[in-house]
Structures are given as structure tokens and as C-alpha cells.
Design an enzyme around this catalytic site. Structure first.
Site, short mmCIF file in Angstrom:
data_model
loop_
_atom_site.label_atom_id
_atom_site.label_comp_id
_atom_site.label_asym_id
_atom_site.label_seq_id
_atom_site.Cartn_x
_atom_site.Cartn_y
_atom_site.Cartn_z
N HIS A 1 0.92 -1.24 -0.02
CA HIS A 1 0.00 -0.08 -0.18
C HIS A 1 0.97 1.30 0.26
O HIS A 1 1.87 1.19 0.80
CB HIS A 1 -0.82 -0.06 1.07
CG HIS A 1 -2.19 0.89 0.97
ND1 HIS A 1 -1.89 2.30 1.39
CD2 HIS A 1 -3.50 0.66 0.76
CE1 HIS A 1 -3.12 2.80 0.99
NE2 HIS A 1 -4.19 1.96 0.66
N ASP B 1 -7.98 -5.44 0.30
CA ASP B 1 -8.57 -6.26 -1.05
C ASP B 1 -8.07 -7.50 -1.09
O ASP B 1 -8.50 -8.41 -1.75
CB ASP B 1 -7.82 -5.59 -2.23
CG ASP B 1 -8.37 -4.15 -2.58
OD1 ASP B 1 -9.48 -4.10 -2.42
OD2 ASP B 1 -7.32 -3.31 -2.78
N1 ACO Z 1 4.18 -7.71 -4.90
C1 ACO Z 1 5.40 -7.57 -5.07
N2 ACO Z 1 6.40 -6.68 -4.85
C2 ACO Z 1 5.53 -5.25 -4.76
C3 ACO Z 1 4.19 -5.47 -4.33
C4 ACO Z 1 3.45 -6.41 -4.48
N3 ACO Z 1 2.34 -6.12 -3.97
N4 ACO Z 1 3.93 -3.97 -4.02
C5 ACO Z 1 5.26 -3.13 -4.06
N5 ACO Z 1 6.21 -4.10 -4.18
C6 ACO Z 1 7.51 -3.81 -4.33
C7 ACO Z 1 7.87 -3.06 -5.40
O1 ACO Z 1 8.49 -4.00 -6.44
C8 ACO Z 1 8.90 -1.96 -4.83
O2 ACO Z 1 10.20 -2.76 -4.88
P1 ACO Z 1 11.82 -1.96 -5.18
O3 ACO Z 1 11.68 -1.18 -4.01
O4 ACO Z 1 12.54 -3.33 -5.10
O5 ACO Z 1 11.84 -1.40 -6.47
C9 ACO Z 1 8.68 -1.86 -3.41
O6 ACO Z 1 7.92 -2.80 -2.96
C10 ACO Z 1 7.84 -0.28 -3.23
O7 ACO Z 1 6.84 -0.46 -4.49
P2 ACO Z 1 6.06 0.83 -4.89
O8 ACO Z 1 5.59 0.34 -6.51
O9 ACO Z 1 7.04 1.62 -5.24
O10 ACO Z 1 4.91 1.17 -3.78
P3 ACO Z 1 3.68 2.29 -4.38
O11 ACO Z 1 3.53 3.05 -3.03
O12 ACO Z 1 3.98 3.03 -5.54
O13 ACO Z 1 2.68 0.96 -4.61
C11 ACO Z 1 0.72 -0.30 -4.61
C12 ACO Z 1 1.76 0.79 -3.99
C13 ACO Z 1 0.25 0.14 -5.96
C14 ACO Z 1 -0.62 -0.69 -3.99
C15 ACO Z 1 1.48 -1.45 -4.80
O14 ACO Z 1 2.01 -1.99 -3.53
C16 ACO Z 1 0.78 -2.58 -5.49
O15 ACO Z 1 0.97 -2.65 -6.89
N6 ACO Z 1 0.22 -3.64 -4.92
C17 ACO Z 1 -0.52 -4.71 -5.67
C18 ACO Z 1 -1.97 -3.84 -5.83
C19 ACO Z 1 -3.00 -3.92 -4.87
O16 ACO Z 1 -3.22 -4.60 -4.04
N7 ACO Z 1 -3.55 -2.49 -4.79
C20 ACO Z 1 -4.37 -2.25 -3.78
C21 ACO Z 1 -4.18 -0.95 -3.00
S1 ACO Z 1 -5.16 -0.61 -1.72
C22 ACO Z 1 -6.63 0.01 -2.39
O17 ACO Z 1 -6.68 0.60 -3.39
C23 ACO Z 1 -7.68 -0.04 -1.57
#
Ligand code: ACO
Length: 436
Positions: A312, A370
């Protein structure tokens, strides 16, 4: 540019070469202080750069507070756990809109006002018939909420507080009706009119699952579960869809159009579409023994796969809503007598493994709301395509509350971000014959 350095509790100094500027520091009631850069461009000729708004407070708000590190979510100061445990969704709506929990009389009046607006204009059913039956219900919802401004133009004058209030109540009241219509249309069943002696959640379930040849009797445990799901999704401060609603509304657009914009933003898999994506992922994993393979893929930077329902932008701890959602999931499955749900087994095991894995621990990636909501909604009888629709239904009050707060702020201006331009510099037009 040197860093912005905090020199006193009330100002920060920005030093660029030999020049320096004092920038005010503002404090909220809780949460990080903010450096006020509102006059920065005028003073320095520079913008700030923050794609994705990771460090930018876009507005002042008194509605919802999140402490992502501690895993805390407060609506108007009240912890989400207490609201979900003790109250109902319409009470939460009242709280988000008006700032205080209602008295018994205020609650009865609010429930009455919402209930009296549940029907949609009869012509809307003909509007629905213009869609293909296989249209995604989110496509239908975006369009039908946008179309409300054509059906209810007597409540589109945003300068009139009375019209703002009626538009707000209309949207909270009619969203379940429109969401149920989108579902009924997709499965080829007749629309079911709202029944105003039912509570908000039971009425919604009945509009979704009742058919003219068989009366639907809402199960109170399932109604309570759906009501709780609505409370959990009601607001989440300046997330992508809420910021979209605020930005759309900042131009003076009517509230129905603004909420339609929020629904469009919510549809994406990184936001509201994640519960649908999480359930699909659990189905794709298929069995507990394949979990390590998917964990490996989620960690592989050359593989676009991510664990859906994990991570998140704000929560770097367990999402407090995910805990309540997990409990609700078990209650629903228990009530329905579903003893073995293979997807739930996969979810529980996936969560267990991921929470011990260095990759997820280091990045503070925890299950978000979710992760369990998809399993719960599926058990309640909803197809995956409806999951984001239910999220939109619940979030409508949050969007409206935030839009209302913005419109009622005397200092409100149109939202207009700036950019760091890296395209071509000025050049002369060449005729097509001379281009290579
Ligand atoms: N699976 C694997 N790796 C992940 C995940 C994941 N679900 N989420 C983040 N990471 C990793 C990224 O690859 C990144 O790694 P790095 O630092 O080695 O490059 C690090 O964790 C940080 O991730 P970011 O994408 O920079 O985090 P951001 O805050 O931009 O993204 C998000 C948040 C979009 C929710 C992301 O965690 C994601 O895509 N999750 C899956 C989708 C999801 O469940 N969304 C629901 C959000 S809640 C809502 O809307 C109610």
C-alpha cells in the site's frame, strides 16, 4: 539545489547556492508537519517535483486520518475498528459528511432522507438498455453516474448549499440502486425496485439477488457483513480517486460528473480493481503447493507479476481494514456453511509465507483490504466484475464529503499542477515534403 532544512518549528530554510528563502511550516492536529510552498514559484521561480505525490499534501482536510506506519485509520477522529464494530454505514456517512456522530433524532432523519431518494428516474432504465449486456458493470456505473447530471439538473448548481446537499443525498441513496441495476442488466434479469423498509445493506442485497418469481429474504449476518464492508471502504483521505474527484470538482464541475471521474479512477487494478485482481490471482495460483512459485515471481524484477492485495502506498504496516475484513470473511463463510474454500486456504498460506519472507518484510508489504474482500464478496454471491462496483458504492460518501469540504472552503482554487518539461525545445515547422 541544497536540501530543504528545518531550522525552527515554524519555518524551513530553502538554500539554493547563495540564496535562501524562509518557508512556513504548518502543523495539523496529528500527522507530519508540512512545508508550505504555495509562494515558492513566485519567490524563487522554481517548482517542486514530486511525481505520484509521495511527499505532497494536496489540501487541508478534517475528514480522515491515516497513520500508515502504525496501521491507524480514523474517520473524523474515530478508529475504523470502533465504527465497524458498533455503528452502521449510514451513521458513518453522517459522520463523514457532517463531522460528528448523529444523535438518535439526527440519525432517524438522515436515514429517512436517504431512503426517500433510493429510486432512480424511470427513464434511467431505458438509458441502461443502450449498453451491451456484456459491458463491465464499472463501465455502466461510470456512465450512469455521469448521466445523473442529465437526469437531476435541479441539483447541479454547486453555489447553492441546498442543491449540494440534495445531490449528495441523491448519490448516497441511488448508488446501490444503480449498482444493482448494472448487475441485473449484466445477467439478463429484470431490475428490482428499492424497498424502503429495509436497511441500506439489506435493500442492496435484495435489489441484487431478488427475482420477481422468488422473494429474497436478507440474512442479517450477511447484511451486517456487507454493511461493514461499506464502512471499511467509505473514505481513505487523498487517495487517487478522491484526488481525482477533488481535481475535477476544483473547476466547478457538477458533483455527479466529479463522482463519475472518481469511479473511473477507482476502476484501475492498482486501486479499486485490486480485489478483483487478488481473487483472480488466488485462482491462478490454484493450490497451496504452487505458492512458492508465485512468491518467487513477485520478487523477480524482470517479471511484472505482483502479489495483488499486498502493499500500500500509505500503510507500511498491516492495513487495519484488512484485519476487520479477514474476520468478516470468516463470519460470512461460517454463516454460509462453507467449510473448505480452497481460495481462502491459499490466501491464508500466502499471507503466512509472505509475512515471513525477507523481500516483503524489508519493503513493509502487508495484506491490504483487497486481499480478503474478494473471497468474502464471492461467497456473498457477487461475480468478480461487481467487486469494484461495491467499492465505488461505499466510497461515494467519502468522495462527496471531500468534494463538499473543498467547495465550502473559501480559499478554494482550481487545481493546476505544474511540470518538469523534458521535451523538445522550440523549433520551426517543416513542411511534410521536406521531412525525413
Ligand atoms: N508484490 C511484489 N512487490 C511489491 C508489491 C507487490 N504487491 N507492492 C510493492 N512491491 C515492491 C515494489 O516492486 C518495490 O520494490 P523495489 O523497492 O525493490 O523497487 C517496493 O515494493 C515499493 O513499491 P512501489 O510500487 O514503489 O510502492 P507504491 O507505493 O508506489 O505502490 C501499490 C503501492 C500500488 C498498492 C503496490 O503495492 C501494488 O501494486 N500492490 C498490488 C496492487 C494492490 O493490492 N492494490 C491495492 C491498493 S489498496 C486500495 O486501493 C484499496
Amino acid at each position: 539545489m541544497d536540501a530543504v532544512s528545518k531550522t525552527s518549528p515554524t519555518t524551513a530554510t530553502l538554500k539554493v547556492g547563495d540564496d535562501s528563502w524562509e518557508l512556513p511550516i504548518l502543523s495539523g492536529t496529528i500527522g507530519p508537519d508540512v512545508v508550505d510552498i504555495g509562494k515558492l514559484y513566485g519567490q524563487t521561480g522554481m517548482f517542486t517535483y514530486d511525481p505520484g505525490f509521495t511527499s505532497t499534501a494536496s489540501c487541508e482536510s478534517q475528514i480522515t486520518y491515516i497513520d500508515g506506519d502504525a496501521g491507524v485509520l480514523l474517520y473524523r477522529g474515530y478508529p475504523i475498528e470502533q465504527l465497524a464494530e458498533n455503528g452502521d454505514f449510514l451513521e458513518t456517512c453522517y459522520l463523514l459528511l457532517y463531522g460528528e456522530l448523529p444523535t438518535a433524532a439526527q440519525k432517524a432523519d438522515f436515514d429517512y432522507r436517504v431512503t426517500r431518494h433510493t429510486m432512480v428516474h424511470e427513464q434511467m432504465s431505458r438509458f441502461f438498455h443502450g449498453f451491451r449486456r456484456d459491458a463491465h458493470p464499472m463501465a455502466v456505473l461510470v456512465a450512469s453516474v455521469g448521466a445523473m447530471s442529465a437526469f437531476y439538473h435541479d441539483s447541479t448548481d454547486i453555489s447553492d448549499p441546498q442543491q449540494r446537499m440534495i445531490a449528495s443525498i441523491r448519490m448516497i441513496a441511488k448508488m446501490p440502486t444503480l449498482a444493482a441495476m448494472a448487475y441485473k442488466y449484466s445477467i439478463g434479469q429484470p431490475f428490482v425496485y428499492p424497498k424502503n423498509d429495509l436497511d441500506y445493506a439489506s435493500n442492496f442485497l435484495r435489489m441484487c439477488f431478488s427475482v420477481p418469481c422468488e422473494e429474497y429474504k436478507a440474512n442479517p449476518v450477511l447484511s451486517r457483513a456487507i454493511d461493514r464492508i461499506f464502512i471499511l471502504h467509505a473514505d481513505h483521505e487523498q487517495n487517487a480517486s478522491t484526488s481525482t474527484v477533488r481535481l475535477a470538482g476544483s473547476s466547478g464541475a457538477n458533483p455527479f460528473a466529479c463522482i463519475a471521474a472518481g469511479i473511473a479512477c477507482l476502476w484501475g487494478p492498482a486501486h479499486g480493481g485490486a480485489n478483483e485482481a487478488a481473487l483472480k490471482m488466488l485462482g491462478e495460483i490454484g493450490s497451496v503447493d504452487r505458492i512458492p512459485e508465485y512468491i518467487k515471481r513477485a520478487k523477480d524484477k524482470n517479471d511484472p507479476f505482483r502479489l495483488m492485495g499486498f502493499g500500500h502506498r500509505v500503510y507500511k504496516n498491516y492495513d487495519p481494514r484488512a484485519k476487520i475484513m479477514q474476520k468478516t470473511c470468516h463470519e460470512v463463510l461460517g454463516e454460509l456453511g462453507i467449510k473448505d474454500d480452497p481460495l481462502l486456504d491459499i490466501a491464508v498460506e500466502l499471507e503466512r509465507i509472505a509475512l515471513q519472507d525477507e523481500y516483503f518484510v524489508e519493503r513493509k508489504l502487508y495484506p491490504n483490504i483487497d486481499f480478503y474482500s474478494g473471497i468474502t464478496l464471492r461467497a456473498l454471491g457477487f461475480p468478480t466484475a461487481m467487486f469494484t462496483v461495491l467499492f465505488a458504492l461505499a466510497r461515494t460518501v467519502g468522495w462527496i464529503g471531500q468534494w463538499k469540504e473543498m467547495i465550502e472552503d473559501p480559499g478554494q482554487r482550481i487545481g493546476r499542477p505544474r511540470q518538469l518539461y523534458t521535451g523538445a525545445v522550440q523549433r520551426d515547422y517543416t513542411s511534410i515534403a521536406r521531412r525525413k
